[in-house]
Design a protein around this motif. Sequence first.
Motif, short mmCIF file in Angstrom:
data_model
loop_
_atom_site.label_atom_id
_atom_site.label_comp_id
_atom_site.label_asym_id
_atom_site.label_seq_id
_atom_site.Cartn_x
_atom_site.Cartn_y
_atom_site.Cartn_z
N TRP A 47 132.85 19.70 83.40
CA TRP A 47 131.62 19.92 84.06
C TRP A 47 130.80 18.51 83.81
CZ3 TRP A 47 129.67 24.94 80.96
CH2 TRP A 47 130.44 25.94 81.32
N PHE A 67 133.74 21.63 72.72
CA PHE A 67 132.62 21.98 73.47
C PHE A 67 132.96 22.75 74.70
CE2 PHE A 67 132.80 17.58 74.77
CZ PHE A 67 132.73 17.80 76.04
N LYS A 75 125.47 32.61 78.42
CA LYS A 75 126.53 31.33 78.10
C LYS A 75 127.26 30.79 79.06
CE LYS A 75 126.85 31.07 73.57
NZ LYS A 75 126.98 29.74 72.95
N LYS A 117 127.30 22.82 65.93
CA LYS A 117 126.80 24.10 66.85
C LYS A 117 128.13 24.87 67.05
CE LYS A 117 125.65 24.08 71.53
NZ LYS A 117 124.73 23.67 72.77
N TYR A 118 129.24 24.06 67.43
CA TYR A 118 130.44 24.66 67.76
C TYR A 118 131.21 25.09 66.64
CZ TYR A 118 128.89 22.69 72.07
OH TYR A 118 128.07 22.07 73.20
N ASP A 170 138.58 26.03 85.12
CA ASP A 170 137.48 25.86 84.21
C ASP A 170 137.54 24.37 84.00
OD1 ASP A 170 135.40 26.14 82.34
OD2 ASP A 170 137.01 26.78 80.59
N PRO A 171 136.85 23.63 84.89
CA PRO A 171 137.03 22.04 85.02
C PRO A 171 136.29 21.51 84.02
CG PRO A 171 136.06 22.73 86.91
CD PRO A 171 136.18 24.20 86.28
N LYS A 202 126.14 27.51 83.29
CA LYS A 202 125.23 28.76 83.64
C LYS A 202 124.15 28.41 84.38
CE LYS A 202 123.64 27.42 78.98
NZ LYS A 202 123.33 27.88 77.55
N TYR A 238 125.02 18.75 80.90
CA TYR A 238 125.07 19.48 82.26
C TYR A 238 123.84 20.18 82.15
CZ TYR A 238 126.15 23.97 79.76
OH TYR A 238 125.78 25.07 79.00
N VAL A 254 135.77 24.93 75.23
CA VAL A 254 136.63 26.23 75.30
C VAL A 254 135.74 27.40 75.62
CG1 VAL A 254 136.59 26.37 72.75
CG2 VAL A 254 138.31 27.43 73.98
N ARG A 278 122.37 36.38 75.18
CA ARG A 278 122.06 35.04 75.63
C ARG A 278 123.23 34.64 76.58
NH1 ARG A 278 119.38 30.66 73.31
NH2 ARG A 278 120.65 28.71 73.54
P1 MGP Z 1 127.03 24.83 75.63
O1 MGP Z 1 125.82 24.89 76.74
O2 MGP Z 1 127.45 23.47 75.04
O3 MGP Z 1 126.61 25.68 74.48
O4 MGP Z 1 128.21 25.71 76.18
P2 MGP Z 1 125.43 26.92 74.36
O5 MGP Z 1 125.93 27.79 73.13
O6 MGP Z 1 125.33 27.58 75.65
O7 MGP Z 1 124.15 25.91 74.31
P3 MGP Z 1 122.67 26.31 74.12
O8 MGP Z 1 122.33 25.17 73.23
O9 MGP Z 1 122.13 26.11 75.32
O10 MGP Z 1 122.61 27.56 73.29
C1 MGP Z 1 128.62 26.78 76.34
C2 MGP Z 1 129.81 27.19 76.69
O11 MGP Z 1 130.08 26.72 78.05
C3 MGP Z 1 130.91 26.50 76.02
O12 MGP Z 1 130.99 27.35 74.81
C4 MGP Z 1 132.17 26.28 76.80
O13 MGP Z 1 132.94 27.53 77.01
C5 MGP Z 1 131.44 26.03 78.20
N1 MGP Z 1 131.31 24.49 78.32
C6 MGP Z 1 130.35 23.78 77.81
N2 MGP Z 1 130.65 22.52 78.37
C7 MGP Z 1 129.88 21.20 78.10
C8 MGP Z 1 131.57 22.89 79.26
C9 MGP Z 1 132.53 21.74 79.91
O14 MGP Z 1 132.23 20.44 80.24
N3 MGP Z 1 133.74 22.24 80.53
C10 MGP Z 1 134.10 23.35 80.54
N4 MGP Z 1 135.06 23.96 81.20
N5 MGP Z 1 133.44 24.30 79.80
C11 MGP Z 1 132.20 23.95 79.11
#
Ligand code: MGP
Length: 427
Positions: free
Chosen positions: A273, A126, A399, A102-103, A270-271, A367, A278, A128, A397
Amino acid sequence: MSVLIHRVSLYDSGWTKREQPQVSHDSAYVTHQPVAAYSFQLSTKTSSWDRKPTSHAGSVAVCRVRPQPLPPATVAAGERWMQLSVMDRSVPNPFGNSDLTKYWNQRRRLFSRFDHGVQLDDEGWFSVTPEQIADHVASRLYQLSEARPMVVLDAFCGCGGNAIAFAKLPNVTVLAVDVDRAKLRRAAHNAAIYGIPPHKLAFVECNVLFILEHCYRQGDFVLDQPIATPELATKMMAAMPPPVATEIVEGFSVGGIDVLPRRVDAVFMDPPWGGVDYSVFGKNGYDLHRNMKIRRPLVAAPPDAPSAGDGLDDFFDSFQAQTRSKSERKAQFNSNVDDANCVNGAELVAIAAAATAQHIVIYDLPKNVNRTSLGNAALAAGYRGNCKLEEHFLNGRLKTVTAYMGSDWSNLVSDIADTSTTGTATP
Ligand code: MGP
Ligand code: SAH
């Protein structure tokens, strides 16, 4: 305390005129201009990931003109528009770890210059901050600073997504901290790809809680000041990090706390999570107090004690089998962190606020962060009035969200009341 919710719509995919002048993608990068927006060019050049030639026509290079989310309602005769997506599934994820796919597919969203050799590790992939969002957050700091010279402490640098965005700003210098030197080296490498001048960005390997709690008070460096009580002195000495070597990586200094500046103007956080799980807490369910845990510096062990390592490897390895049920994932979330030796996400706000001048703290959050837990954290940290929470929608969407503390934001209150999107956080 009110948490003012503000929607930010950003786009990195959309529509663009087909006859857009095409600029060779190399020249797109050598300009080293802040990358404000994206557009795409088809490229059959080498993929910088492995430097092997790729024949995937869908492999694109980025960085030009902002695409529009929608084509214009009326299209002039002869004009042709095409839809562009930042996603690229044409090159299979080379890591073999399917959780990364996905990333990987959105790699050019994370870094528009990904194809110039950006380096990430598992946690970096995951964690950045996507470049559009990082640039937006940096521009907000710039507004707060009123373009005065500023030193920003990026408390959790990782592979550098946010640190690079801040360092692109004129008049801003960045001190980027992480416990993991390998990440800092990657961040330095990535910063070089973006042409950041080395004097604008320095990397420090340290547990940032030590820096925030012991090195700064209201923005001033205090580590060399007399300590008020013997108890505080003992606490400080126990947490003092061991000296680390300084090295130069692609022109950037990566070293220890000896390079800390005399003053920091803002703290960006941006610690971790707690990993990709999460989301198990559901909408508005991630509680800063209960769910976020940041490890304190390890207290020096007696010489004959078994080595505890840095304790962080397993903590960040969140790519576990997804066969666990939601309730198991919830129960296990951050369960390997010893509560007695960490601060939670609410305490972190107070610690950062005390360290900074004018208490300017910018906090990147999941989020689904519970808005009331954020308001309560700000209140407990001594903030009054309002805290602004921006919701970053990328191509429509949600993020990530970012909280801005240290200003009253009262100018926003009437706007927000008009659209009835105010979330009120009462203690
Ligand atoms: P996501 O929830 O893994 O992806 O993270 P997305 O695209 O929202 O997933 P979906 O399946 O809900 O669509 C979204 C963004 O959050 C990532 O690109 C990172 O920038 C940030 N992020 C995610 N995580 C798990 C962390 C984390 O543990 N720490 C920090 N600092 N940022 C995170
Ligand atoms: N903003 C970054 C991502 C940060 S991820 C980006 O856009 O690239 C969170 C980072 O915090 C990880 O790199 C992790 O190593 C670091 N970290 C975790 N605990 C820490 C601590 N106590 N002190 C400093 N860094 C820490």
